[in-house]
Write an enzyme that holds these catalytic residues in place. Structure first.
Site, PDB file in Angstrom:
ATOM      1  N   HIS A   1       0.848  -1.195   0.000  1.00 35.93           N
ATOM      2  CA  HIS A   1       0.000   0.000   0.000  1.00 35.93           C
ATOM      3  C   HIS A   1       0.882   1.244   0.000  1.00 35.93           C
ATOM      4  O   HIS A   1       0.647   2.179  -0.771  1.00 35.93           O
ATOM      5  CB  HIS A   1      -0.926  -0.019   1.212  1.00 35.93           C
TER       6      HIS A   1
ATOM      7  N   PHE B   1      -8.439   4.961   5.065  1.00 28.34           N
ATOM      8  CA  PHE B   1      -8.922   5.721   6.210  1.00 28.34           C
ATOM      9  C   PHE B   1     -10.167   5.032   6.768  1.00 28.34           C
ATOM     10  O   PHE B   1     -11.028   4.571   6.025  1.00 28.34           O
ATOM     11  CB  PHE B   1      -9.300   7.138   5.785  1.00 28.34           C
TER      12      PHE B   1
ATOM     13  N   HIS C   1      -1.064   8.496  -5.506  1.00 28.00           N
ATOM     14  CA  HIS C   1      -2.092   7.741  -4.780  1.00 28.00           C
ATOM     15  C   HIS C   1      -3.451   7.991  -5.422  1.00 28.00           C
ATOM     16  O   HIS C   1      -4.012   9.086  -5.302  1.00 28.00           O
ATOM     17  CB  HIS C   1      -2.095   8.173  -3.321  1.00 28.00           C
TER      18      HIS C   1
ATOM     19  N   GLU D   1       3.218  -1.120   7.740  1.00 28.18           N
ATOM     20  CA  GLU D   1       2.944  -2.202   6.805  1.00 28.18           C
ATOM     21  C   GLU D   1       4.092  -3.198   6.727  1.00 28.18           C
ATOM     22  O   GLU D   1       3.865  -4.409   6.743  1.00 28.18           O
ATOM     23  CB  GLU D   1       2.661  -1.631   5.417  1.00 28.18           C
TER      24      GLU D   1
ATOM     25  N   LYS E   1       3.154   3.363  -5.832  1.00 31.61           N
ATOM     26  CA  LYS E   1       2.675   4.737  -5.681  1.00 31.61           C
ATOM     27  C   LYS E   1       3.814   5.733  -5.838  1.00 31.61           C
ATOM     28  O   LYS E   1       3.570   6.933  -6.040  1.00 31.61           O
ATOM     29  CB  LYS E   1       1.988   4.927  -4.334  1.00 31.61           C
TER      30      LYS E   1
END
Length: 417
Positions: free
Chosen positions: A307, A405, A344, A318, A339
């Protein structure tokens, strides 16, 4: 590696994307392998006009008006436009399968929805009054609009769904597509994620939350996951769509298969509205459930598309979670943080990174992570830097992680076909 039962096999037969790196999936993948960045200085006066501290973003490389007709663009929010471009490509890439509409599903998610339409509509109401509101405003702004239009495009009657789980939305949509096929609701599902939030309000809002990079003088070097000098993510836009099929349906029509989506793992942190649980408990749970669902173990995993947004806390949480799950086996994993190149894509990120994971398994290449000049000493998994790295021959397993989120965690296990 123990394969999942044949009756549960779900394969990928089509890929489509429109991103900051390219107007389709092949060009996006080629640019990622080449280590290109899609971040650019914005060609507008937003920063000066609204006193926004960020002047750059990862904007779409090919605008949808180069692909869609004018009537289509007028009745669709940009988020839906992006989804339609990617969906049509994915459908053609899959060979435009002949399937009964009652056995065809659509799952297209967005983290934020039609925010351009919402904010433009508010401006119209304030400045010109209710009589000047567009009649199509509600169908354009609703977050299920991309799923609805994809369903209309292909006649998908098994269900049109739009899961919303912030930055995990695109990956969760693919997971839901897998579940639809496994449950017998559909033979084919068109699924993925989309986002169009390069607008002054979302940029200002993310900047206010101190999650965006402020490297205005170096947009292409701004997204730097795992670099000790990382200072936030680069907001991006675009869409990514995959065509999923039951293995039996794909085999019956002689379809080309990229890979299998062999496992889906979901969890929630129940910790904080924006910050991940620093213990990584939910992330570990999602990854473990995904591997168990696929019938594999952590020692089978050779690649993880992380991620990794380029934030101080999130990146290391992570990798610590991966180490907790895999122990010493993590030393053999090739970790990619794409990313760093795409920015993102929020609700589209998980779907795009699933495509990257599918292509990594299919092409046996782990894409690079760019801009890592000073690796964080707390990084706990070997990172693919600068150039792609070859993955092993034979049956291989890869993970794609997507976290959002609200504490949403999604892990998808991708295996070779």
């Amino acid at each position: 590696m123990t394969a999942a039962p044949a009756s549960r096999d779900v394969v990928v037969t089509g890929l489509g994307a429109t991103t900051p790196l390219g107007g389709d999936a092949p060009s996006t993948w080629a640019a990622a392998l080449a280590g290109e960045s899609g971040a650019r200085t914005l060609d507008n006066d937003w920063a000066e006009k609204y006193e926004i501290p960020v002047t750059f973003a990862a904007t779409i490389k090919v605008t949808p008006d180069q692909v869609l007709s004018r009537p289509e663009t007028k009745r669709m929010d940009p988020s839906t436009q992006y989804a339609m471009v990617a969906a049509r490509e994915a459908w053609q890439d899959a060979g435009a399968p002949e399937v009964d509409g009652e056995r065809l599903g659509a799952v297209v998610s967005s983290g934020i929805g039609g925010i351009w339409t919402t904010l433009d509509g508010w401006d119209t109401l304030k400045e010109r009054g209710a009589r000047r509101m567009l009649p199509m405003t509600v169908p354009m702004l609703m977050p299920n609009s991309p799923a609805a239009y994809v369903s209309l495009e292909f006649g998908a009657k098994a269900g049109a769904h739009a899961l919303v789980s912030a930055c995990a939305s695109g990956a969760e949509a693919i997971g839901y597509g897998v579940d639809m096929i496994r449950a017998g609701r559909a033979d084919v599902v068109v699924c993925g994620g989309t986002e169009a939030t390069i607008h002054p309000m979302p940029i200002a809002a993310f900047a206010a939350s101190r999650t965006l990079s402020l490297r205005n003088d170096d947009p292409q070097g701004a997204s730097r996951p795992y670099d000790i000098d990382r200072d936030g993510f680069v907001i991006g836009e675009g869409a990514a769509i995959v065509v999923l099929e039951s293995a039996e349906h794909a085999a019956a029509r002689g379809a080309r298969v990229y890979a299998k989506i062999a496992g889906v793992g979901l969890s929630a942190d129940a910790y904080h509205i924006t910050s991940p649980d620093p213990e990584g408990t939910g992330q570990v749970s999602a990854m473990r459930r995904s591997l168990e669902d696929a019938g594999v173990t952590s020692r089978d995993v050779v690649h993880v598309n992380a991620h990794a947004t380029s934030t101080k806390v999130g990146d290391l949480t992570e990798t610590a979670s991966i180490r907790t799950l895999m122990g010493g086996e993590a030393d053999h994993v090739r970790l990619s943080a794409t990313k760093s190149m795409t920015g993102h894509l929020l609700g589209g990120a998980g779907a795009l990174e699933t495509i990257f994971t599918i292509k990594a398994v299919h092409d046996r290449l782990a894409p690079p992570t760019i801009n890592v000049e000073n690796p964080d000493p707390e990084l706990q998994v070997p990172l693919v830097r600068s150039t792609p790295e070859k993955l092993p021959d034979g049956d291989i397993v890869a993970l794609n992680n997507s976290f959002g989120f609200g504490g949403h965690n999604v892990a998808l296990t991708v295996t070779s076909a």
